[in-house]
Design a protein around this motif. Structure first.
Motif, PDB file in Angstrom:
ATOM      1  N   PHE A  35      39.633  46.428  43.538  1.00 36.31           N
ATOM      2  CA  PHE A  35      40.104  47.778  43.242  1.00 36.31           C
ATOM      3  C   PHE A  35      40.842  47.830  41.899  1.00 36.31           C
ATOM      4  O   PHE A  35      40.591  48.712  41.066  1.00 36.31           O
ATOM      5  CB  PHE A  35      41.033  48.211  44.385  1.00 36.31           C
ATOM      6  N   GLY A  36      41.761  46.894  41.697  1.00 32.61           N
ATOM      7  CA  GLY A  36      42.556  46.889  40.463  1.00 32.61           C
ATOM      8  C   GLY A  36      41.690  46.769  39.219  1.00 32.61           C
ATOM      9  O   GLY A  36      42.058  47.272  38.145  1.00 32.61           O
ATOM     10  N   GLN A  37      40.548  46.122  39.337  1.00 39.04           N
ATOM     11  CA  GLN A  37      39.652  46.012  38.180  1.00 39.04           C
ATOM     12  C   GLN A  37      39.059  47.368  37.806  1.00 39.04           C
ATOM     13  O   GLN A  37      38.805  47.638  36.639  1.00 39.04           O
ATOM     14  CB  GLN A  37      38.546  44.991  38.469  1.00 39.04           C
ATOM     15  N   LEU A  39      40.698  50.206  38.237  1.00 38.07           N
ATOM     16  CA  LEU A  39      41.797  50.915  37.564  1.00 38.07           C
ATOM     17  C   LEU A  39      41.850  50.480  36.097  1.00 38.07           C
ATOM     18  O   LEU A  39      41.947  51.312  35.183  1.00 38.07           O
ATOM     19  CB  LEU A  39      43.131  50.603  38.252  1.00 38.07           C
ATOM     20  N   ALA A  40      41.778  49.164  35.878  1.00 38.32           N
ATOM     21  CA  ALA A  40      41.820  48.653  34.502  1.00 38.32           C
ATOM     22  C   ALA A  40      40.613  49.150  33.706  1.00 38.32           C
ATOM     23  O   ALA A  40      40.743  49.526  32.528  1.00 38.32           O
ATOM     24  CB  ALA A  40      41.864  47.121  34.515  1.00 38.32           C
ATOM     25  N   VAL A  43      41.123  52.606  32.439  1.00 42.36           N
ATOM     26  CA  VAL A  43      42.036  52.654  31.283  1.00 42.36           C
ATOM     27  C   VAL A  43      41.318  52.149  30.032  1.00 42.36           C
ATOM     28  O   VAL A  43      41.368  52.770  28.970  1.00 42.36           O
ATOM     29  CB  VAL A  43      43.311  51.818  31.567  1.00 42.36           C
ATOM     30  N   ALA A  76      39.004  45.256  29.645  1.00 42.54           N
ATOM     31  CA  ALA A  76      40.155  45.508  30.515  1.00 42.54           C
ATOM     32  C   ALA A  76      39.915  45.008  31.932  1.00 42.54           C
ATOM     33  O   ALA A  76      40.821  44.477  32.571  1.00 42.54           O
ATOM     34  CB  ALA A  76      40.486  47.005  30.533  1.00 42.54           C
ATOM     35  N   ALA A  77      38.704  45.190  32.435  1.00 42.81           N
ATOM     36  CA  ALA A  77      38.414  44.858  33.835  1.00 42.81           C
ATOM     37  C   ALA A  77      37.930  43.422  34.001  1.00 42.81           C
ATOM     38  O   ALA A  77      37.985  42.877  35.089  1.00 42.81           O
ATOM     39  CB  ALA A  77      37.366  45.819  34.398  1.00 42.81           C
ATOM     40  N   GLY A  78      37.432  42.845  32.924  1.00 41.36           N
ATOM     41  CA  GLY A  78      36.917  41.482  33.011  1.00 41.36           C
ATOM     42  C   GLY A  78      35.575  41.398  33.706  1.00 41.36           C
ATOM     43  O   GLY A  78      35.093  40.301  34.004  1.00 41.36           O
TER      44      GLY A  78
END
Lengths: 287, 287
Positions: A35-37, A39-40, A43, A76-78
């Motif tokens: 999930f956090g990826q 969000l990144a 951005v 950002a997400a990798g």
């Protein structure tokens, strides 16, 4: 909010919408995608979304803006989180910024205006990420997107626009089909979202299931075959008909995750539909 | 990523971090505050965050940038989602953009440079949202932030800077205390985040619990009294000591939500610590 803001919020609402069976959502990560990826990624994509929102003579092409968005997202997400969603958002954002209104006709005009430079940027976008793509038609092998930047010289020699490139994939890929057919599913999702009630991410989860029921997901078909894609759609249809049995939807979601079945194209179209819905004022003031 | 990007991602990671007992997080909404509103708030705050990231003579003061961020947040979220976090982020973003490095000394210098205009903007920010604030010292009643823009003339008459205003609240409010004491808890959270392992939102959830254990939350103290704030901290400390019993932490979270106990100041400080950690390269490439 600007068109770039609304595009970013569409990406965030899409991943927050839950349950979206088989995809990363507020309740579920996948083994290799968190999930956090997302969000990144939302951005990181922003400078590209802002480029898509530029207007006038000096504005970069939508394919160029798309590549910038993918590059920022990947940094950002990798990983690849929102490639397909950004491919849909780029012309929609440009239309929202440049045209009088965000209609299928106006976005089709933007799409028809893409150039060879946009096509070249699209191929370069594949250098940033690992994207699942099926085989191209035999006579189009030099234009296989899996060749990435190596295909750019073929693109330039043949003088194909980005829309011409996507037409090659429209039969196999739901995102390409949206581009070349006036975004019919995107606007259908928008109608559902605008007519719905409750917070917009909740409406998006219901729209996801309805859209999955309406058409087999092309990413699932490409990876697992047409039979699996149809089975997934049939199950989504049964759950949509049963309306509101959230335990059954959650069990479906858990099953898809366990089998590695990821209806990502449907999620991309929901993100695009969210953008158009936000453009029309749905979800104002946090609703 | 720019400082504004990192500030936005810090807001997103903070609300995604779970469990953060008593607060909205990936797993939990509150009765009157939903996850999606925090996503919208992080998008809406962006123009203000970008203003905070400006440098040079023409840059708006950090109080002015803060007010813009709060106004955008409130418009997008329809409520107060991230007021305290933005108050911490404004000087941190300015320091990241303008100073050689983001240290307690350099952010203190930014804070000491705030003006009467910043103080006036701070009071105007209260017009955008409903923020819980306790009583001011008796001789400071004309400066009561609950007077909003009505207090601006008193601010201008007395010639107080934003930092002087926040000093009035530093005993009662953890965010004001950070401003006026060199952001000690923010940098402590940063150290935990940088030293931690796993995805950054997971590290943030652990840092939240540790910080809640370390100091009673001032928002809880203001609303429910010191006894409740201490009880909440003691329970957080016991859970931190038991390390990793996530069922017990979830039960604690459910209990706080049921009682309407919301340690929002601790969440604000975690958001600030996330920003500094991202500035130091933690969580690069989606980690």
């Amino acid at each position: 909010m600007t068109p770039a803001d609304r595009a970013q919020l569409a990406l965030l609402y899409e991943v927050a919408a839950t349950p979206t069976p088989g995809n990363v959502d507020r309740e579920r990560d996948l083994a290799d995608l968190r999930f956090g990826q997302f969000l990144a990624g939302a951005v990181g994509a922003r400078p590209g979304l802002r480029a898509a929102a530029r207007t006038g003579e000096a504005a970069p092409g939508v394919g160029v803006a798309f590549e910038r968005a993918v590059g920022g997202m990947a940094d950002a997400a990798g990983t690849n989180t929102q490639f397909g969603a950004l491919l849909l958002l780029a012309p929609l954002v440009r239309t929202a910024a440049a045209a009088e209104s965000l209609t299928p006709e106006n976005v089709s005009a933007v799409v028809e205006g893409t150039t060879v430079a946009d096509a070249a940027a699209f191929y370069r976008a594949f250098e940033h990420v690992d994207v699942f793509v099926g085989d191209p038609p035999t006579d189009a092998e030099p234009l296989d997107v899996r060749r990435g930047a190596d295909a750019v010289s073929a693109v330039e020699e043949r003088g194909v626009s980005l829309t011409a490139v996507l037409e090659l994939g429209a039969e196999e890929d739901g995102v390409a089909a949206e581009w070349t057919r006036g975004f019919p599913r995107t606007f259908r999702v928008t109608d559902r979202l605008v007519d719905g009630h409750g917070p917009l991410p909740d409406r998006a989860a219901r729209a996801f299931l309805a859209e999955l029921a309406a058409e087999p997901d092309t990413l699932v078909a490409g990876r697992h075959g047409d039979r699996v894609a149809r089975e997934v759609s049939d199950r989504a249809a049964a759950l949509t008909a049963a309306d509101g049995d959230s335990d059954a939807v959650r069990a479906f979601a858990a099953d898809l995750v366990a089998r590695g079945v990821n209806p990502g194209t449907t999620a991309d179209i929901v993100a695009a539909g969210l953008f158009v819905a936000l453009d029309r004022g749905a979800g104002g003031g946090g609703a």
